[in-house]
Design a protein around this motif. Structure first.
Motif, PDB file in Angstrom:
ATOM      1  N   ARG A 440       0.837  -1.210   0.000  1.00  0.00           N
ATOM      2  CA  ARG A 440       0.000   0.000   0.000  1.00  0.00           C
ATOM      3  C   ARG A 440       0.869   1.256   0.000  1.00  0.00           C
ATOM      4  NH1 ARG A 440      -3.083  -2.998   4.262  1.00  0.00           N
ATOM      5  NH2 ARG A 440      -4.916  -3.920   3.224  1.00  0.00           N
ATOM      6  N   LEU A 441       1.942   1.244   0.798  1.00  0.00           N
ATOM      7  CA  LEU A 441       2.814   2.415   0.851  1.00  0.00           C
ATOM      8  C   LEU A 441       3.487   2.658  -0.489  1.00  0.00           C
ATOM      9  CD1 LEU A 441       4.206   4.675   2.488  1.00  0.00           C
ATOM     10  CD2 LEU A 441       5.982   3.011   3.052  1.00  0.00           C
ATOM     11  N   LEU A 442       3.993   1.603  -1.117  1.00  0.00           N
ATOM     12  CA  LEU A 442       4.650   1.770  -2.409  1.00  0.00           C
ATOM     13  C   LEU A 442       3.654   2.214  -3.470  1.00  0.00           C
ATOM     14  CD1 LEU A 442       7.068  -1.302  -2.394  1.00  0.00           C
ATOM     15  CD2 LEU A 442       7.665   1.098  -2.035  1.00  0.00           C
ATOM     16  N   GLN A 443       2.446   1.697  -3.430  1.00  0.00           N
ATOM     17  CA  GLN A 443       1.415   2.167  -4.363  1.00  0.00           C
ATOM     18  C   GLN A 443       1.152   3.656  -4.160  1.00  0.00           C
ATOM     19  OE1 GLN A 443      -1.943  -0.387  -3.570  1.00  0.00           O
ATOM     20  NE2 GLN A 443      -1.407  -1.837  -5.190  1.00  0.00           N
ATOM     21  N   ALA A 444       1.028   4.069  -2.882  1.00  0.00           N
ATOM     22  CA  ALA A 444       0.763   5.479  -2.586  1.00  0.00           C
ATOM     23  C   ALA A 444       1.927   6.368  -2.987  1.00  0.00           C
ATOM     24  CB  ALA A 444       0.485   5.651  -1.093  1.00  0.00           C
ATOM     25  N   SER A 445       3.113   5.774  -3.129  1.00  0.00           N
ATOM     26  CA  SER A 445       4.314   6.525  -3.488  1.00  0.00           C
ATOM     27  C   SER A 445       4.611   6.471  -4.980  1.00  0.00           C
ATOM     28  CB  SER A 445       5.516   5.982  -2.701  1.00  0.00           C
ATOM     29  OG  SER A 445       5.256   6.003  -1.308  1.00  0.00           O
ATOM     30  N   GLY A 446       3.704   5.869  -5.755  1.00  0.00           N
ATOM     31  CA  GLY A 446       3.840   5.876  -7.206  1.00  0.00           C
ATOM     32  C   GLY A 446       4.680   4.767  -7.794  1.00  0.00           C
ATOM     33  N   ILE A 447       4.925   3.684  -7.031  1.00  0.00           N
ATOM     34  CA  ILE A 447       5.743   2.585  -7.539  1.00  0.00           C
ATOM     35  C   ILE A 447       4.863   1.611  -8.315  1.00  0.00           C
ATOM     36  CG2 ILE A 447       7.266   0.676  -6.917  1.00  0.00           C
ATOM     37  CD1 ILE A 447       8.428   3.470  -6.424  1.00  0.00           C
ATOM     38  N   GLY A 448       5.102   1.484  -9.611  1.00  0.00           N
ATOM     39  CA  GLY A 448       4.310   0.611 -10.457  1.00  0.00           C
ATOM     40  C   GLY A 448       4.532  -0.853 -10.136  1.00  0.00           C
ATOM     41  N   GLY A 449       3.478  -1.633 -10.241  1.00  0.00           N
ATOM     42  CA  GLY A 449       3.569  -3.076 -10.014  1.00  0.00           C
ATOM     43  C   GLY A 449       3.451  -3.496  -8.570  1.00  0.00           C
ATOM     44  N   ALA A 450       3.526  -2.549  -7.627  1.00  0.00           N
ATOM     45  CA  ALA A 450       3.438  -2.902  -6.218  1.00  0.00           C
ATOM     46  C   ALA A 450       2.064  -3.479  -5.904  1.00  0.00           C
ATOM     47  CB  ALA A 450       3.704  -1.669  -5.350  1.00  0.00           C
ATOM     48  N   GLY A 451       2.047  -4.450  -4.999  1.00  0.00           N
ATOM     49  CA  GLY A 451       0.789  -5.033  -4.563  1.00  0.00           C
ATOM     50  C   GLY A 451       0.213  -6.069  -5.486  1.00  0.00           C
ATOM     51  N   THR A 452       1.030  -6.632  -6.377  1.00  0.00           N
ATOM     52  CA  THR A 452       0.555  -7.684  -7.278  1.00  0.00           C
ATOM     53  C   THR A 452       1.314  -8.978  -6.994  1.00  0.00           C
ATOM     54  OG1 THR A 452       2.166  -7.051  -8.985  1.00  0.00           O
ATOM     55  CG2 THR A 452      -0.014  -6.031  -9.084  1.00  0.00           C
ATOM     56  N   GLY A 453       0.678 -10.107  -7.324  1.00  0.00           N
ATOM     57  CA  GLY A 453       1.338 -11.397  -7.126  1.00  0.00           C
ATOM     58  C   GLY A 453       1.536 -11.766  -5.673  1.00  0.00           C
ATOM     59  N   LEU A 454       0.582 -11.411  -4.810  1.00  0.00           N
ATOM     60  CA  LEU A 454       0.676 -11.779  -3.399  1.00  0.00           C
ATOM     61  C   LEU A 454       0.445 -13.276  -3.224  1.00  0.00           C
ATOM     62  CD1 LEU A 454      -1.254  -8.688  -2.248  1.00  0.00           C
ATOM     63  CD2 LEU A 454       0.743  -9.448  -0.965  1.00  0.00           C
ATOM     64  N   SER A 455       1.257 -13.886  -2.375  1.00  0.00           N
ATOM     65  CA  SER A 455       1.120 -15.308  -2.048  1.00  0.00           C
ATOM     66  C   SER A 455       0.697 -15.460  -0.591  1.00  0.00           C
ATOM     67  CB  SER A 455       2.451 -16.041  -2.272  1.00  0.00           C
ATOM     68  OG  SER A 455       2.822 -16.052  -3.632  1.00  0.00           O
TER      69      SER A 455
END
Length: 669
Positions: A440-455
């Protein structure tokens, strides 16, 4: 105390309580149950109370609206029973959520206002609900010769003096570490040892061991994200995560299980590190195993003493031995059946686990070496500071670039009073809030691809009724496990409130099962869910595949049921939404084929989310590089379980620590 549920919502809760306890001898009144629920939800942070309040309206509507409130508990109980037979699965989930809330309000009943471990137990020596099910609080348990006394160990706690006062938040530091759990604490200790001025930012508060108690409702509300009710978007899965200094290491069982270690994991299981390499994310195996060794040495990780699992832990080992002896499957024959190794060490010392059975709500006796008793203390000794009750909102970027890469220069944080601050980072930022918070933090900071492929390692409990008293509650919550290659079986047992919420069954069936508390044995299955989750608008989207996870879940549940019967169980209670009993002599495979068709049909939870910001050499398929540095960013590392490239299949705590050590053993800044 502000009541989170309004008059109508409280009336619905009361009517549901009466329906769920229809013809059951209640030890406390329905009004007291509602008061307990009001108190528990008043302690929670976030929007769960409002969400549950809205669900109450929906449940009431489908159960007859005003008629459900007016026509009495007998009519209400019949209405609930009919809905269980006819309901679509989404409604079943809503009913099951409210059912868990009400049972927690009953079996979590606590007397007195004391928040100390000892006085709280004294106040509850005559707790009528605990007496009804035959549960004895740790203070009053008899321990024989050679057993560990249930006493407090004072030597390892952080204190509130170790925290930064919110009036003195620094404007600038060398490195900001976001998160104080298994990844953040290890990274902070290493970075402080390298000589950096480190600030650890943690959204939760500090709970020293003497701040903890056996009042389950208060501990779960305060120590867990969403009070232990965090779930996926469709509510199919509960996700347990810590919200306190030390993160989930405060509320877990201390299990330290490495991947692919001879004698501890199935010899035919996929090699996790080889799998990562095949996905473009190799690790230096020698360095990674050295990281495991460093963690083992610091935390004195050892197999637990057998006396700590003498009841429920041995039940699983004996049942598995009997089951495997008759099995013709070579996978079963090769499966390790082992005592867990944990971070309670050193063994036979004054801090060894006293096996009170309350690990999941924090160790009030100071025995477990969570991060607040180990690596955070190391970080403090090297000069690091801890800023608690502070949420990291976003990473801020410089306008210019360094060698073509983005450069982080600050983090925006929100303090407990709602005030915002910007803290500058002279050298860099380490993100280690756990798989979901980091994403969530990386998404809020504009990092693409963050929060995908969670296991996930997905857990589902199976309870068994034994012929005689087992007293599974008088031991370590999780003592033994079996690695059956495609899934794990893990012994576990919970204190009354938590046990009531995972116990399947409705109305009289549930009450009778809880009255048999002394005769219950319990274990759970743990199945891998590989890269199927993603965060959408901050919420977890996760679906189990009909051709992968669901067949494996059915096999695992069937195997564990056979193990229970092999150990002498009279009947078995898998965590089915409808609470159906499995009886000796039934066709077990056919039973699970019939009752487990989709995720809604069972109670699923996970304490091991990982991935979301995967390591890899290719920015198109990963978020961080092989050194755990965010792709195309000069000075932001991710040092937690969110970097795992695929599902690791076993408990994630130790591998999370090893990954953080791997990323920060040598100075990354």
């Amino acid at each position: 105390m502000k009541k989170p549920f309004n008059v109508l919502q409280a009336s619905i809760l009361k009517a549901l309580t009466k329906a769920l306890f229809h013809k059951v001898d209640m030890a406390i009144t329905p009004d007291q149950v509602v008061a307990n629920i009001q108190y528990q939800f008043s302690l929670m942070e976030g929007g769960k109370p409002r969400e549950i309040g809205l669900t109450l309206y929906l449940v009431c509507l489908v159960l007859g609206g005003p008629l459900f409130l007016l026509l009495g508990p007998g009519w209400g109980a019949r209405k609930v029973a009919r809905r269980l037979e006819r309901s679509q699965n989404d409604l079943m989930q809503d009913l099951a959520r409210i059912r868990g809330v009400i049972y927690a309000g009953y079996y979590g009943h606590w007397q007195g206002a004391s928040q100390t471990t000892e006085q709280g137990q004294i106040d509850n020596v005559d707790n009528p609900v605990l007496a009804q099910i035959g549960f004895t609080l740790p203070l009053y348990r008899e321990r024989g010769a050679g057993e560990m006394p249930i006493t407090h160990y004072d030597e390892r706690d952080l204190s509130h003096a170790d925290l930064v006062n919110h009036a003195n938040v620094p404007d600038e530091v060398d490195v900001i570490v976001i998160g104080s759990g298994a990844g953040g604490a290890v990274a902070a200790a290493n970075l402080a040892r390298h000589g950096h001025d480190v600030l650890i930012v943690e959204v939760g508060g500090l709970w020293a061991s003497r701040d903890l108690s056996h009042e389950e409702r208060r501990m779960t509300s305060r120590l867990f994200v969403d009070g232990g009710l965090q779930s996926s978007r469709d509510h199919d899965v509960i996700v347990f995560q810590g919200r306190c200094v030390g993160g989930s290491t405060v509320i877990n069982n201390g299990i330290c299980l490495p991947v692919n270690r001879e004698g501890l994991t199935h010899p035919d299981a996929d090699d996790v590190l080889e799998r990562w390499a095949s996905l473009g994310a190799p690790v230096d195996k020698a360095r990674f195993h050295a990281a495991y060794d460093a963690i083992t040495a610091r935390l004195s990780i050892q197999p637990i003493a057998h006396r700590a699992g003498r009841n429920n832990g041995l039940h699983l080992l004996k049942g598995w031995a009997a089951y495997a002896a008759k099995s013709t499957n070579p996978i079963d024959k090769a499966a390790p059946a082992v005592w867990f190794s944990k971070n309670f060490g050193p063994p036979n010392g004054p801090a060894e686990c006293a096996y009170c059975g309350y690990c999941n709500t924090g160790c009030p006796y100071g025995r477990k070496q969570g991060m607040a008793q180990s690596f955070l203390r190391d970080a403090r000794a090297s000069g690091a500071r801890i800023l608690a009750e502070t949420k990291a909102e976003a990473i801020l970027w410089r306008d210019d670039r360094q060698d073509g890469k983005h450069v982080a220069h600050a983090v925006t944080v929100k303090l407990a009073d709602g005030g915002e601050r910007v803290i500058r980072a002279r050298k860099g930022v380490v993100v280690a809030g756990g798989a979901m918070a980091s994403s969530r933090l990386l998404q809020a900071s504009g990092i693409g691809g963050a929060g995908t492929g969670l296991s996930f390692n997905m857990a589902c409990p199976v309870v068994a009724l034994m012929p005689n008293a087992v007293k599974s509650w008088d031991e370590d919550q999780m003592a033994t496990y079996v690695d059956a290659r495609d899934f794990l079986l893990e012994s576990h047992f919970q204190p009354p409130m938590s046990m009531s919420t995972l116990m399947p069954g409705w109305i009289g069936d549930h009450a009778q099962r809880m009255r048999n508390y002394d005769r219950l044995a319990s274990a759970g299955v743990l199945i891998p869910v590989d890269r199927q989750g993603s965060l959408i608008d901050g919420a977890l989207h996760l679906k189990l595949r009909a051709d992968v996870e669901l067949p494996n879940l059915r096999r695992a549940l069937a195997t564990l049921s056979r193990v229970h019967f092999a150990a002498g169980a009279l009947e078995v209670y898998p965590a089915l939404a409808r609470g159906t009993t499995l009886r000796r002599g039934e066709d077990i495979d056919a039973f699970f084929d019939r009752y487990v068709r989709e995720a809604d049909d069972v109670t699923l939870s996970t304490s091991h989310p990982h991935g979301g910001n995967a390591r890899g050499s290719d920015p198109a398929t990963s978020v961080v590089d092989l050194d755990c540095r965010v792709h195309n960013v000069a000075n932001v590392l991710v040092a937690d379980a969110s970097t795992f490239t695929s599902c690791i299949r076993v408990n994630a705590q130790m591998t999370t620590m090893a990954m953080a050590h791997y990323a920060t053993e040598h100075d990354p800044f």
